[in-house]
Write a protein that holds these residues in place. Structure first.
Motif, PDB file in Angstrom:
ATOM      1  N   UNK A  79       0.832  -1.091   0.045  1.00 50.37           N
ATOM      2  CA  UNK A  79      -0.529   0.085  -0.132  1.00 50.37           C
ATOM      3  C   UNK A  79       0.712   1.333  -0.112  1.00 50.37           C
ATOM      4  N   UNK A  80      -0.058   2.013  -0.426  1.00 48.50           N
ATOM      5  CA  UNK A  80       1.154   4.156  -0.361  1.00 48.50           C
ATOM      6  C   UNK A  80       1.558   4.407   1.224  1.00 48.50           C
ATOM      7  N   UNK A  81       1.182   3.732   2.377  1.00 46.47           N
ATOM      8  CA  UNK A  81       1.428   3.940   3.608  1.00 46.47           C
ATOM      9  C   UNK A  81       2.536   3.013   4.134  1.00 46.47           C
ATOM     10  N   UNK A  82       2.532   2.263   3.312  1.00 43.04           N
ATOM     11  CA  UNK A  82       3.890   1.109   3.724  1.00 43.04           C
ATOM     12  C   UNK A  82       5.417   1.143   2.978  1.00 43.04           C
ATOM     13  N   UNK A  83       5.131   2.450   1.966  1.00 42.36           N
ATOM     14  CA  UNK A  83       6.327   2.454   1.265  1.00 42.36           C
ATOM     15  C   UNK A  83       7.802   2.576   1.922  1.00 42.36           C
ATOM     16  N   UNK A  84       7.922   3.297   3.131  1.00 44.31           N
ATOM     17  CA  UNK A  84       9.263   4.299   3.024  1.00 44.31           C
ATOM     18  C   UNK A  84       9.345   1.871   4.192  1.00 44.31           C
ATOM     19  N   UNK A  85       8.251   1.750   4.913  1.00 46.30           N
ATOM     20  CA  UNK A  85       8.626   0.140   5.319  1.00 46.30           C
ATOM     21  C   UNK A  85       9.458  -0.328   4.312  1.00 46.30           C
ATOM     22  N   UNK A  86       8.792  -0.548   2.654  1.00 47.47           N
ATOM     23  CA  UNK A  86       9.861  -1.132   2.033  1.00 47.47           C
ATOM     24  C   UNK A  86      10.651  -0.991   1.162  1.00 47.47           C
ATOM     25  N   UNK A  87      11.141   0.220   1.167  1.00 46.72           N
ATOM     26  CA  UNK A  87      12.597   0.659   0.918  1.00 46.72           C
ATOM     27  C   UNK A  87      12.870   0.907   2.044  1.00 46.72           C
ATOM     28  N   UNK A  88      13.239   0.310   3.373  1.00 44.88           N
ATOM     29  CA  UNK A  88      14.448   0.176   3.833  1.00 44.88           C
ATOM     30  C   UNK A  88      14.296  -1.178   4.032  1.00 44.88           C
ATOM     31  N   UNK A  89      13.394  -2.063   3.206  1.00 41.68           N
ATOM     32  CA  UNK A  89      13.426  -3.621   3.430  1.00 41.68           C
ATOM     33  C   UNK A  89      14.431  -3.980   2.303  1.00 41.68           C
ATOM     34  N   UNK A  90      14.067  -3.266   1.560  1.00 47.31           N
ATOM     35  CA  UNK A  90      15.349  -3.180   0.571  1.00 47.31           C
ATOM     36  C   UNK A  90      16.852  -3.197   0.332  1.00 47.31           C
ATOM     37  N   UNK A  91      16.470  -1.680   0.707  1.00 43.71           N
ATOM     38  CA  UNK A  91      18.074  -1.489   0.899  1.00 43.71           C
ATOM     39  C   UNK A  91      19.213  -1.711   2.093  1.00 43.71           C
ATOM     40  N   UNK A  92      18.165  -3.509   2.957  1.00 41.23           N
ATOM     41  CA  UNK A  92      18.781  -3.973   3.640  1.00 41.23           C
ATOM     42  C   UNK A  92      18.840  -5.489   2.710  1.00 41.23           C
ATOM     43  N   UNK A  93      18.468  -5.414   2.232  1.00 45.03           N
ATOM     44  CA  UNK A  93      18.197  -6.812   1.441  1.00 45.03           C
ATOM     45  C   UNK A  93      17.395  -8.062   1.893  1.00 45.03           C
ATOM     46  N   UNK A  94      16.753  -7.083   3.207  1.00 40.28           N
ATOM     47  CA  UNK A  94      15.457  -8.008   3.790  1.00 40.28           C
ATOM     48  C   UNK A  94      14.041  -8.546   2.912  1.00 40.28           C
ATOM     49  N   UNK A  95      14.380  -9.422   2.149  1.00 36.08           N
ATOM     50  CA  UNK A  95      13.250 -10.214   0.939  1.00 36.08           C
ATOM     51  C   UNK A  95      14.037 -11.332   0.881  1.00 36.08           C
ATOM     52  N   UNK A  96      13.453 -12.466   0.151  1.00 32.32           N
ATOM     53  CA  UNK A  96      13.243 -13.274  -0.434  1.00 32.32           C
ATOM     54  C   UNK A  96      13.092 -13.627  -1.677  1.00 32.32           C
ATOM     55  N   UNK A  97      13.696 -14.050  -2.483  1.00 32.01           N
ATOM     56  CA  UNK A  97      12.868 -14.120  -4.040  1.00 32.01           C
ATOM     57  C   UNK A  97      12.140 -15.692  -4.348  1.00 32.01           C
ATOM     58  N   UNK A  98      11.094 -15.314  -4.609  1.00 30.95           N
ATOM     59  CA  UNK A  98      10.132 -16.137  -5.034  1.00 30.95           C
ATOM     60  C   UNK A  98       9.916 -16.007  -6.776  1.00 30.95           C
ATOM     61  N   UNK A  99       9.344 -17.402  -7.552  1.00 27.72           N
ATOM     62  CA  UNK A  99       9.801 -17.520  -8.621  1.00 27.72           C
ATOM     63  C   UNK A  99       7.735 -17.808  -9.427  1.00 27.72           C
ATOM     64  N   UNK A 100       7.569 -17.181 -10.099  1.00 28.88           N
ATOM     65  CA  UNK A 100       6.069 -17.901 -10.958  1.00 28.88           C
ATOM     66  C   UNK A 100       6.668 -18.438 -12.319  1.00 28.88           C
ATOM     67  N   UNK A 101       6.215 -19.189 -12.526  1.00 27.28           N
ATOM     68  CA  UNK A 101       6.112 -20.212 -14.300  1.00 27.28           C
ATOM     69  C   UNK A 101       5.420 -18.899 -15.552  1.00 27.28           C
ATOM     70  N   UNK A 102       6.142 -18.794 -16.626  1.00 33.41           N
ATOM     71  CA  UNK A 102       5.638 -18.217 -17.335  1.00 33.41           C
ATOM     72  C   UNK A 102       5.291 -18.829 -18.550  1.00 33.41           C
ATOM     73  N   UNK A 103       4.709 -18.351 -19.309  1.00 36.11           N
ATOM     74  CA  UNK A 103       3.964 -18.908 -20.687  1.00 36.11           C
ATOM     75  C   UNK A 103       5.482 -18.320 -21.226  1.00 36.11           C
ATOM     76  N   UNK A 104       5.834 -19.093 -22.328  1.00 33.37           N
ATOM     77  CA  UNK A 104       6.645 -19.705 -23.367  1.00 33.37           C
ATOM     78  C   UNK A 104       5.694 -19.530 -24.850  1.00 33.37           C
ATOM     79  N   UNK A 105       5.721 -18.782 -25.559  1.00 34.40           N
ATOM     80  CA  UNK A 105       5.123 -19.019 -27.149  1.00 34.40           C
ATOM     81  C   UNK A 105       5.718 -18.778 -28.576  1.00 34.40           C
ATOM     82  N   UNK A 106       5.952 -19.422 -29.106  1.00 32.85           N
ATOM     83  CA  UNK A 106       6.522 -19.846 -29.532  1.00 32.85           C
ATOM     84  C   UNK A 106       6.359 -20.192 -31.474  1.00 32.85           C
ATOM     85  N   UNK A 107       6.108 -18.811 -31.754  1.00 31.19           N
ATOM     86  CA  UNK A 107       5.334 -18.603 -33.700  1.00 31.19           C
ATOM     87  C   UNK A 107       6.169 -19.194 -34.834  1.00 31.19           C
ATOM     88  N   UNK A 108       5.847 -19.938 -35.466  1.00 32.08           N
ATOM     89  CA  UNK A 108       6.705 -20.301 -36.453  1.00 32.08           C
ATOM     90  C   UNK A 108       5.852 -19.945 -37.821  1.00 32.08           C
TER      91      UNK A 108
END
Length: 264
Positions: A79-108
């Protein structure tokens, strides 16, 4: 940390973007719009889709986080009222990375050796440009499955299964499952023409290949991007080797997001 910010472009989102950028620069974070490590989208889920397509060429090296300036989204969950907390977490690398699948479209294309690759975060849809009936032979793992007739086909990712796919009656799939889903758009089913009539969920090692019955112009929509293709020989849909990476700072269970979006 190198960062970039993508705004929805409205007054509220632009003002919040300016505020965040000034804050991040003041904390000695580096603005790098060509090769960021973190991309922050400010707006909604549509804005994060735009950010993904802007940086999909480096999708394996960048992580995304979404800030909403309207309603809570599946991708924009800060939310808009959480951006300072978010930026501090970014600055301190206080996060984990999660990965989601994508669709590949190959047109021949009919011309030998010509092909185009796309990645979709939500879904890829296929229709006729003139609004007429789409007629395609559908193969699964190179074996003929059916001849489809109808308005179109939608091939979605698990994270995109809550978007257009859900409106078409498709299943909601948890994004930890590496799969693609093919859902029909107003298929024709009568005594002469038949389709399976149900969404199909394919695992990573399977793929769908569609082949035009007639040489026509086709409209391919990759998330929010509309494209027209001519001279198409076949189109293959599969789980992409690439994945989108999200910076996750706190638990936000997928089924809770589904509940909050559609039930509560």
């Amino acid at each position: 940390m190198r960062f970039a910010v993508v705004s929805k472009g409205d007054t509220k989102s632009n003002a919040l973007t300016d505020k965040m950028m000034n804050y991040m620069l003041g904390m000695d974070m580096v603005l790098d719009e060509k090769s960021p490590e973190i991309v922050v989208s400010v707006g909604g889920d549509g804005t994060l889709l735009q950010a993904f397509h802007r940086y999909q060429h480096i999708v394996s090296d960048v992580s995304f986080v979404g800030v909403h300036t309207g309603h809570l989204g599946f991708y924009a969950d800060w939310g808009q009222d959480e951006v300072e907390r978010l930026i501090m977490a970014l600055k301190n690398d206080d996060f984990e990375v999660v990965e989601y699948p994508l669709v590949e479209v190959m047109i021949h294309y009919d011309k030998v050796g010509m092909e185009t690759k796309y990645l979709a975060l939500n879904e890829a849809t296929l229709r006729m440009t003139n609004g007429s009936t789409l007629v395609m032979d559908v193969d699964i793992r190179n074996r003929h499955f059916e001849r489809f007739r109808g308005d179109g086909l939608c091939i979605s990712t698990p994270s995109g299964s809550t978007a257009y796919n859900k409106a078409l009656g498709g299943a909601i799939i948890h994004p930890s499952i590496e799969a693609v889903q093919m859902t029909e758009i107003a298929s024709i089913n009568n005594r002469v023409f038949r389709t399976v009539g149900s969404p199909l969920v394919l695992p990573k090692h399977h793929f769908v290949n569609v082949r035009p019955v007639n040489s026509e112009e086709y409209q391919m929509t990759i998330d929010h991007v509309n494209l027209v293709h001519k001279g198409v020989k076949s189109i293959q849909f599969s789980v992409a080797e690439e994945k989108i990476r999200f910076a996750r700072f706190r638990p936000f269970p997928f089924w809770q997001r589904v509940h909050d979006s559609f039930i509560s």
